[in-house]
Design an enzyme around this catalytic site. Structure first.
Site, PDB file in Angstrom:
ATOM      1  N   ALA A   1       0.793  -1.248   0.000  1.00 43.07           N
ATOM      2  CA  ALA A   1       0.000   0.000   0.000  1.00 43.07           C
ATOM      3  C   ALA A   1       0.817   1.287   0.000  1.00 43.07           C
ATOM      4  CB  ALA A   1      -0.907   0.002   1.238  1.00 43.07           C
TER       5      ALA A   1
ATOM      6  N   GLY B   1       3.342   3.466  -5.711  1.00 44.45           N
ATOM      7  CA  GLY B   1       2.807   3.040  -7.005  1.00 44.45           C
ATOM      8  C   GLY B   1       1.312   2.808  -7.041  1.00 44.45           C
ATOM      9  N   PHE B   2       0.924   1.703  -7.702  1.00 45.90           N
ATOM     10  CA  PHE B   2      -0.501   1.392  -7.871  1.00 45.90           C
ATOM     11  C   PHE B   2      -1.183   1.069  -6.541  1.00 45.90           C
ATOM     12  CE2 PHE B   2       0.736   0.219 -12.366  1.00 45.90           C
ATOM     13  CZ  PHE B   2      -0.021   1.204 -12.976  1.00 45.90           C
TER      14      PHE B   2
ATOM     15  N   GLU C   1       8.488  -1.246   4.706  1.00 46.44           N
ATOM     16  CA  GLU C   1       9.248  -0.014   4.486  1.00 46.44           C
ATOM     17  C   GLU C   1      10.194   0.256   5.658  1.00 46.44           C
ATOM     18  OE1 GLU C   1       9.297   1.423   1.711  1.00 46.44           O
ATOM     19  OE2 GLU C   1       7.411   0.897   0.728  1.00 46.44           O
TER      20      GLU C   1
ATOM     21  N   TYR D   1       9.661  -9.011 -21.353  1.00 43.22           N
ATOM     22  CA  TYR D   1       8.576  -8.886 -20.384  1.00 43.22           C
ATOM     23  C   TYR D   1       7.566 -10.030 -20.500  1.00 43.22           C
ATOM     24  CZ  TYR D   1       5.842  -6.728 -16.783  1.00 43.22           C
ATOM     25  OH  TYR D   1       5.200  -6.509 -15.585  1.00 43.22           O
TER      26      TYR D   1
ATOM     27  N   LEU E   1       4.364   2.300 -16.594  1.00 43.25           N
ATOM     28  CA  LEU E   1       4.649   3.507 -15.823  1.00 43.25           C
ATOM     29  C   LEU E   1       6.049   3.440 -15.239  1.00 43.25           C
ATOM     30  CD1 LEU E   1       1.306   4.001 -13.921  1.00 43.25           C
ATOM     31  CD2 LEU E   1       2.359   5.642 -15.444  1.00 43.25           C
ATOM     32  N   VAL E   2       6.570   4.602 -14.887  1.00 44.85           N
ATOM     33  CA  VAL E   2       7.868   4.654 -14.223  1.00 44.85           C
ATOM     34  C   VAL E   2       7.685   4.195 -12.781  1.00 44.85           C
ATOM     35  CG1 VAL E   2       9.804   6.124 -13.560  1.00 44.85           C
ATOM     36  CG2 VAL E   2       8.536   6.620 -15.658  1.00 44.85           C
TER      37      VAL E   2
END
Length: 396
Positions: free
Chosen positions: A48, A51-52, A74, A234, A272-273
């Site tokens: 969470a 990013g997404f 984290e 990929y 996306l980056v």
């Protein structure tokens, strides 16, 4: 301390608390600007903090006023070293949720472990009773299987033969040819174990057994397909095998969720980056060209635009959720438009070190990369002294 970006290859070793906070506030403001989504009310987001996953948490809370529990791994600041970006993102998210009077609690630990699953289930039982949406958005290169005790490491390699193509060093703009040696069977097995759907299934099994899934609960995991240009490294490579497994897991999980009338989906998102995508050869050059084309067409999206659209136009319209033949939700639809891909392919043929700055959006790529760590964010004074030692409100 005054914090500056320190690079090592594809990784930034530092992150900026104020920049990360501003990023989160910008995402919250975007979601609020798009209006209320008649969406989920109690949400678990696994992965969470960036990013997404972070975008999903923000969209749930500030688009639908949902109570959220976020799970992530984290690091806080230590002796003159800033914490990880996801730490600072979560500090900001929790603070903003508190200001808005929205329930939010967080768990920092190994989401692959049985202990963290149990801790999360206990928190849901105590505070929310049940959840109606579970987002699965883990991006870890390593996983220890809690049943076997085996630690698996994922690799990004082609399958069946070496792969050579153009790539760019996005720090210098140097375009060169890269060759990636093929994976062996063990590489494939390990990558599927880390990035496939096994852990998603374990989470859903544990939650179902504990009775913490509401009737009609939905779970969504994120995937990527991409064009022919990147498929060797990929979608037809080791990571693609893992995504195949993830997508197949959706059907298995849906079968199990029948008892609560629930459903599992995979949402195929756009390129996306991210910290992960920056490390994959070929991908940064593809994204730089894609950004140029999509921005020119006025259809560029970042994580938050993608997820807001996923919620508003796919998951929570009050109608059946549209999917492709494989049952996948496609919000990579704008990226995969024929005209967009034709334009990117044409630019790919032309791109060199000499013209990369003109025909691609390398500047936008670099900017987005720095943004991941809280740098190059508008309205932030990077010469100001900043407190790196901040705690996460609502950390359980």
């Amino acid at each position: 301390m005054i914090i500056e970006p320190k690079m090592r290859g594809f990784i930034c070793l530092t992150s900026h608390p104020t920049g990360c906070e501003q990023n989160v506030i910008n995402q919250i403001n975007y979601v609020k600007s798009k209006g209320v989504i008649n969406g989920p009310k109690k949400v678990l987001v696994i992965g969470a903090s960036t990013g997404f996953g972070l975008a999903s948490r923000i969209t749930s809370a500030f688009g639908s006023n949902a109570a959220t529990i976020g799970v992530f791994f984290e690091k806080p600041a230590q002796e003159g070293k800033p914490g990880s970006p996801g730490w600072y993102n979560t500090v900001a998210f929790q603070n903003e949720a508190k200001k808005a009077g929205i329930y939010a609690k967080s768990i920092n630990g190994d989401a692959f472990s049985t202990e963290v699953k149990q801790k999360t289930i206990d928190l849901i039982k105590a505070d929310l009773g049940q959840v109606d949406l579970v987002i699965y958005s883990l991006a870890s290169p390593v996983r220890t299987n809690p049943v076997t005790g085996v630690t698996h490491r994922s690799v990004l390699k082609p399958i069946g033969g070496a792969f050579s193509n153009k790539t760019v060093d996005f720090h210098t703009g140097n375009v060169s040819t890269v060759t990636i040696e093929p994976a062996n069977e063990e590489d494939v097995t390990n990558t599927v174990a880390v990035m496939g759907g096994e852990d998603w299934g374990m989470w859903m099994d544990a939650m179902l057994e504990a009775g913490v899934l509401a009737e009609g609960a939905t779970t969504v995991a994120y995937s990527y397909i991409g064009p022919a240009l990147t498929e060797a490294v990929y979608r037809k490579g080791t990571i693609g095998r893992a995504k195949d497994h993830l997508e197949a897991s959706a059907a298995t999980i849906t079968d199990k969720l029948k008892s609560v009338k629930g459903k599992a989906y995979v949402s195929v998102n756009k390129a996306l980056v991210t910290q992960a995508s920056s490390a994959i050869p070929v991908i940064p050059l593809y994204i730089s060209l894609l950004y140029k084309v999509m921005k020119a067409e006025g259809i560029h999206e970042g994580c938050i635009e993608q997820i807001q659209r996923l919620y508003a136009d796919r998951l929570y319209t009050g109608k059946a959720i549209p999917t492709d033949e494989q049952g996948r939700i496609r919000i990579d639809d704008w990226e995969m438009r024929e005209d967009v891909q034709a334009n990117v392919a044409a630019l790919w043929e032309q791109v060199t070190s000499e013209n990369v700055s003109d025909i691609s959006d390398l500047k936008g790529y670099k900017n987005d990369f720095l943004n991941l760590f809280g740098f190059a964010v508008n309205k932030v004074d990077y010469l100001a002294d900043v407190n790196e030692n901040v705690t996460i409100e609502g950390l359980v």
